[in-house]
Design a protein around this motif. Sequence first.
Motif, PDB file in Angstrom:
ATOM      1  N   ALA A  39       0.816  -1.212   0.000  1.00 32.48           N
ATOM      2  CA  ALA A  39       0.000   0.000   0.000  1.00 32.48           C
ATOM      3  C   ALA A  39       0.854   1.268   0.000  1.00 32.48           C
ATOM      4  N   LEU A  40       0.308   2.299  -0.646  1.00 33.81           N
ATOM      5  CA  LEU A  40       0.973   3.599  -0.764  1.00 33.81           C
ATOM      6  C   LEU A  40      -0.085   4.689  -0.686  1.00 33.81           C
ATOM      7  N   VAL A  41       0.105   5.642   0.222  1.00 29.89           N
ATOM      8  CA  VAL A  41      -0.760   6.828   0.236  1.00 29.89           C
ATOM      9  C   VAL A  41       0.127   8.060   0.135  1.00 29.89           C
ATOM     10  N   ILE A  42      -0.210   8.918  -0.832  1.00 30.47           N
ATOM     11  CA  ILE A  42       0.597  10.089  -1.145  1.00 30.47           C
ATOM     12  C   ILE A  42      -0.162  11.329  -0.677  1.00 30.47           C
ATOM     13  N   ASP A  43       0.487  12.163   0.120  1.00 26.36           N
ATOM     14  CA  ASP A  43      -0.186  13.378   0.595  1.00 26.36           C
ATOM     15  C   ASP A  43       0.461  14.628  -0.011  1.00 26.36           C
ATOM     16  N   GLN A  44      -0.375  15.529  -0.504  1.00 23.51           N
ATOM     17  CA  GLN A  44       0.107  16.830  -1.008  1.00 23.51           C
ATOM     18  C   GLN A  44      -0.907  17.915  -0.668  1.00 23.51           C
ATOM     19  N   GLY A  45      -0.420  19.112  -0.337  1.00 21.45           N
ATOM     20  CA  GLY A  45      -1.287  20.250  -0.064  1.00 21.45           C
ATOM     21  C   GLY A  45      -1.365  21.170  -1.266  1.00 21.45           C
ATOM     22  N   THR A  46      -2.563  21.709  -1.524  1.00 16.35           N
ATOM     23  CA  THR A  46      -2.719  22.595  -2.683  1.00 16.35           C
ATOM     24  C   THR A  46      -2.029  23.944  -2.448  1.00 16.35           C
ATOM     25  N   GLY A  47      -1.730  24.254  -1.175  1.00 10.70           N
ATOM     26  CA  GLY A  47      -1.037  25.509  -0.891  1.00 10.70           C
ATOM     27  C   GLY A  47       0.464  25.331  -0.722  1.00 10.70           C
ATOM     28  N   ASP A  48       0.993  24.207  -1.180  1.00  8.85           N
ATOM     29  CA  ASP A  48       2.429  23.922  -1.019  1.00  8.85           C
ATOM     30  C   ASP A  48       3.237  24.833  -1.941  1.00  8.85           C
TER      31      ASP A  48
END
Length: 431
Positions: free
Chosen positions: A334-343
Amino acid sequence: MAPPTIVTVAFTGLLLSLTSAAAIIPSQDNLESRQEAACAPVPSPSKYPTWSQLPLQTTIPDPFLPLAYTTTDNAGGSATFAQDVMTGKGKNRIQTPEEWYRCRQPEIIQMLQEYQYGYYPDHSQETVKATRSGNTVNIEVTAGGKTGRFSATLSLPSGASASKPAPVVINIGGMSNQPYLQAGIAIVGFDYTRVASDSNAKTGAFWDIYSGRDIGSLAAWAWGFHRTLDALNATVPEIDSNRVGVTGCSRLGKGALAAGLLDKRITLTMPMSAGVQGTGPYRYHGLSGQDETLENSKQGAPWWSDNTLGTFVNHAENLPYDAHTIAAAIAPRALVIDQGTGDQFTNSKGTAVIVYPAAKLVYDFLGAGDKIAMSVRSGGHCDMSGFNSILPFVTHILQNTTLTKDYNDLGSYGSPMTTAYPWATAVPKPA
Ligand SMILES: *[C@@H]1O[C@H](CO)[C@@H](O)[C@H](O)[C@H]1NC(C)=O
Ligand SMILES: *[C@@H]1O[C@H](CO)[C@@H](O)[C@H](O)[C@H]1NC(C)=O
């Protein structure tokens, strides 16, 4: 069309072209041996194609095409060849999940060590000694007569015991502990700078053993995760060493991705705001953030990767892989990728609309499409809200809770950018 049929056609075509008019019909035995054909040859370390021997690929590379069939030696460097490779028309692509796991996945893992991480040490040559004192685990690794030492700190959820061990998330650089502990997940951290400095100084437990090797700190930090897991398994019965997540943010997210890639004991890989050399694409780097590229990452922190990656500076589009290839090689885990739109720093959009959907095509091909997830959230770089955003997927994987959140929702980024991976129209279809 079922794969055996595809194989028949390919085999017959090959035979006929080799034997011209001679009518040789492949027997069933021949067909079976073709199906288990040898994998494409994998170069030995440092004998890999250089950037100029690889086609310029402006779109992200076809993950199904073995490296041996990607080199321009195969085709005299023609632009037609590059176009075929990019659009999934390269010859000798992987056709079945069996072939992927037997040939392509190990090839990718070795290729990434050659081109990016440096060669990970041989664990069979290491001895790990661990001792526990309360919530501290002291770890001592010896190899080749040299010893490195570091320690990890435990936070156990209430109720964890040897008879009811908790899953664990190992992190570097800190994370949002409380929601995880409340969900019954143990948190373990170690000081990554004690494993490998985030600098050219090359100090820390890893370098105490492996000084002089051309290995980047991302792989060294990955080694820290793995040796921590060895130590937990040996000394902390309240933790279930078979349900393990790894995480970190930014450069430490790149390290967590490497940790998930390089050890099959990792159940769930959780890179947060990881960017280039992690889950950010080398190609399409300017879609969001400050335009993090191979060039500026290699200039700012050359020690993250091996020296070979430096030979691709100004030639990133000749790399025979991109971030989706790293992600795909983790499947079916399993892989979960997190990114913020305000990065402001990393290319969140590129990760969400290119890397994630392209990697998911491989997960889907392998029948593991439910094991990869994309968390697009508001907020900036390394915002702790990312840990809340991924928590439903984490408990789903580590504790079998029912998944209620849709991790295919790319939020304000909208839809996948399919033009970035034109080979998707030719994904092999296993039966
Ligand atoms: C934990 O240690 C046992 C005994 O050495 C070993 O069989 C098992 O594979 C280890 N598990 C992990 C996750 O390392
Ligand atoms: C996970 O949950 C599902 C339904 O919620 C159940 O059918 C399945 O047996 C569970 N698996 C494990 C390993 O507990």
